[in-house]
Structure formats: structure tokens, C-alpha cells
Design an enzyme around this catalytic site. Sequence first.
Site, short mmCIF file in Angstrom:
data_model
loop_
_atom_site.label_atom_id
_atom_site.label_comp_id
_atom_site.label_asym_id
_atom_site.label_seq_id
_atom_site.Cartn_x
_atom_site.Cartn_y
_atom_site.Cartn_z
N LYS A 45 1.37 4.40 -3.28
CA LYS A 45 0.81 5.35 -2.94
C LYS A 45 2.09 6.15 -3.62
CE LYS A 45 -3.39 5.08 -2.13
NZ LYS A 45 -4.17 5.90 -2.67
N TYR A 81 0.68 -0.64 0.02
CA TYR A 81 0.25 -0.09 -0.19
C TYR A 81 1.39 1.34 -0.30
CZ TYR A 81 -4.16 3.32 1.78
OH TYR A 81 -5.00 4.28 1.55
P1 NAD Z 1 -12.64 1.75 0.63
O1 NAD Z 1 -11.77 0.42 0.34
O2 NAD Z 1 -14.23 1.79 0.80
O3 NAD Z 1 -12.71 2.88 -1.03
C1 NAD Z 1 -11.96 2.28 -2.07
C2 NAD Z 1 -12.68 1.66 -3.35
O4 NAD Z 1 -11.38 1.83 -4.74
C3 NAD Z 1 -13.48 0.74 -3.84
O5 NAD Z 1 -15.43 0.79 -3.73
C4 NAD Z 1 -13.04 -0.39 -4.15
O6 NAD Z 1 -13.98 -1.74 -4.75
C5 NAD Z 1 -12.59 0.17 -4.77
N1 NAD Z 1 -11.28 -0.27 -5.95
C6 NAD Z 1 -9.71 -1.07 -5.28
N2 NAD Z 1 -9.57 -1.44 -6.19
C7 NAD Z 1 -10.13 -1.08 -7.27
C8 NAD Z 1 -9.55 -0.61 -8.61
N3 NAD Z 1 -8.32 -1.66 -9.33
N4 NAD Z 1 -10.28 -0.72 -10.03
C9 NAD Z 1 -11.31 0.48 -8.94
N5 NAD Z 1 -11.60 0.20 -8.29
C10 NAD Z 1 -11.02 -0.65 -7.28
O7 NAD Z 1 -11.43 2.50 1.02
P2 NAD Z 1 -11.76 4.53 1.40
O8 NAD Z 1 -11.55 4.45 3.11
O9 NAD Z 1 -13.07 4.77 0.99
O10 NAD Z 1 -10.27 5.01 0.82
C11 NAD Z 1 -10.42 5.79 -0.39
C12 NAD Z 1 -9.26 6.24 -0.84
O11 NAD Z 1 -8.68 6.97 -0.26
C13 NAD Z 1 -8.09 4.72 -0.95
O12 NAD Z 1 -7.39 5.77 -2.37
C14 NAD Z 1 -7.32 5.19 0.03
O13 NAD Z 1 -5.98 5.24 -0.22
C15 NAD Z 1 -7.52 6.77 0.28
N6 NAD Z 1 -7.58 6.58 1.79
C16 NAD Z 1 -8.43 7.06 2.36
C17 NAD Z 1 -8.20 7.58 4.09
C18 NAD Z 1 -9.42 6.76 5.54
O14 NAD Z 1 -8.76 6.77 6.15
N7 NAD Z 1 -10.45 6.68 4.64
C19 NAD Z 1 -6.86 7.52 4.36
C20 NAD Z 1 -5.39 7.78 3.07
C21 NAD Z 1 -5.79 7.69 2.21
#
Ligand code: NAD
Length: 333
Positions: free
Chosen positions: A151, A147
Amino acid sequence: MRTRIVVLGGAGFLGSHLCDRLVGDRHEVVCVDNLSTGSPTNIEHLLGAADFTFVEADVALPLEIAGRVDAVLHLASPASPADYLRLPLETLRAGSLGTFHGLELALRKDARFVLASTSEVYGDPTEHPQPESYWGNVNPVGPRSCYDEAKRFAEAATTAYRGALGGNTCIVRIFNTYGPRMRPGDGRAIPNFIHQALRGEPLTVAGDGRQTRSFCYVDDLVDGLVRAVHGTTAGPVNLGNPVETTIIELAELVRRITGTASGIAFVPRPQDDPYVRRPDISRARAEFGWQPGVDLEAGLAATVAWVEQSLARAAVPAGAPDRPTTPRGGELR
Ligand code: NAD
Ligand code: UDP
């Protein structure tokens, strides 16, 4: 201005809230998701809307969206440690190939590209709080590397596209964000603690619970993402709530809000679990005029209310007269 915006990962936790906000702001939204860690229920209320389109696709494969596109936001990646430990290769592909495909789409359409990067690029930080100038302390062969390094690669790819091809890009580094629509099995601390508390089970605190995180409510975070879309800065820009809390304090707060009789169970801390994490948000304040407004107690109360409503809904058979309406997100109290 009304724009047409592509949200990669739009059926996930953050992505679905972002789609809600963008549709609410009267933009046209194309949500692309392979539903690997997201869920159709997160976007089902949007599916009939004229301004919302769902495309089931894997961003690791070449991506074409017909018609005009003004912005592409790349949120498509497993994000919970439990998910990316289970899906390490998919996570690397989403961050590498998925970022290239998002960048190429944005470049073809002359659209702004916003990368949802993460505080994990700082790893287990030796500088605290973390400003964007800090380069990080990441184990490249540890369990979290799929991860963190994906990123970091995504940030490098975004930077290279901007430098080499003149792409209109922005990197935001998101710190721990929580709220309604986090899955019960998501594995992150807040959904775990809430579901454990509501089931009357002990809250599983890793280590001695003195490690810290800085938790941001989802509505605040989405507001920061929207400002990144409308802005011109390249970033990176930290987005997160700078109020830091220990994990044991978080567990106690969830116990208090839920009124549970659950105790605490101390469990081993995962390898390479960062010990501290807190964003320096000076740049977000200066570039976006942004800062979070929801404090942890209010955000947790809204999240607990949403979870309770979801559980009640799941317990009542479909079509029953007293079936609660579809939870759309917690109301802040
Ligand atoms: P989440 O797992 O709920 O959402 C991720 C979404 O991406 C899901 O709907 C999943 O089905 C989709 N996905 C994954 N791989 C895919 C692919 N190859 N093709 C198409 N869709 C794909 O997670 P989240 O917490 O909503 O995170 C969303 C984004 O924000 C991520 O990129 C994550 O790295 C980033 N982020 C989130 C947080 C947090 O605290 N929630 C913190 C830092 C970064
Ligand atoms: N954590 C915990 N109990 C859990 C889940 C997580 O104590 O049931 C800890 C985890 O070890 C970390 C912190 O809570 O120290 C935040 O973990 P989370 O998975 O929510 O986010 P991340 O590790 O990605 O910051």
C-alpha cells in the site's frame, strides 16, 4: 452527473457496498474482481441490472475496459491479515502491478483514480491519533509488510503518476471498517467475535485486549469513497471513525448485543499487531465535508442481524417456502 465507474475489487466486502451505492446513485458500474477473497454472492443481486457489468480479471495483469470511463477505484487487494498472510505475493502484486494497471487505465481514459490505501501505512504508530502528515512506523520485513509496503508503494506510484503524468488521482487511507458481507472466515476481529458469539464459543481476544482500533460502519465509509470520486483533492485523506475502542470493549459489546453465554479466551497477539489506531479526520471534514454518523453499537447490531439472517438462509434448503430472502445488508436499528 451520470458517470461510468470502474471498481477494482468490486466483489469484496467494501467494493460490493460501493457498487450498490454507485448503482443506486444511477451511475454505470463495471466491477472487476478475480474473486480471490471476494464472492459472487456479494454482487449477485446486481448482475441483472442494465447499469452493472462484472468482469472476472486479475488486476496484476494488464487491464482494458472498452468504452468511456470517468473514474477508477482501486480496492483490489486481500485486506484481512489472515488473507494477506496466506497470499503475500498476490497482495504485493495487487498493490504494485495492480496499482500501475489501474493508473494506466485511468490515464488512458482521462478518468479520476482513487486508491483505497489503509491506516496500515502508519504501521504501529508512534503518533496518536494519526494525521495524514505522519509518515508511519512499518516493519518492512515483518509478517504484515506484504500488505503495508504494497500500500505504501501504491501511494508512491499514485503520487508519481500525478506528478509525472498529470493524473487526476486521490489517495484515501481507510481505517478499520466493518459491516454486512464480511466473510465468517475473514479473520478480522468483528466477524470473528460475532460468529464465535453466535456459535456459543469463546471470543478470541488477542493479548490483554487493551490494544485499540477505531471501527467505521461500511455505509459511512462508502459515502467517503463516493465523495473522493466526485472531489478534486489528491489526498492522502484519512477515512475512518475517530471513536476509539479497546478490543476487549469490542468483545464485551458483541457479547451484549448477541446475548451470548460465550466467555473470552485470551490468545497470543500477532507479531507487529499495532497497539493503537485512531484517525484524525480533520482533512476529510474539510475536503469532503465528511464524517461518520453510525455509532459502533448501532453498526454492530446491524451486522449481527445480517449474520443471523445469512446463517438462517444457509440452514434452509433452496426452494423451501420459508427461505429468507437474500441478505442485502443490515438495516440500522
Ligand atoms: P475484501 O477482501 O473483502 O475485498 C477485496 C476484493 O479484491 C475481493 O473481492 C478480492 O477478490 C479482490 N481482489 C484481490 N486481489 C485481486 C486481484 N489481483 N485482482 C482482482 N481482484 C482482486 O477486502 P475489503 O475489506 O473489502 O477491502 C477492500 C479494499 O479496501 C482493499 O484494498 C483494502 O486494502 C482496503 N481497506 C479495507 C479496510 C477494511 O477495514 N475493510 C481498511 C483499510 C483498507
Ligand atoms: N483480534 C482479536 N481477535 C481476533 C481477531 C483480531 O483480538 O479474533 C485483534 C487483533 O490482534 C488486533 C485487533 O483485534 O489487535 C484488530 O484486528 P483486525 O484483524 O480486525 O484488524 P487489523 O489488525 O487489520 O487492524
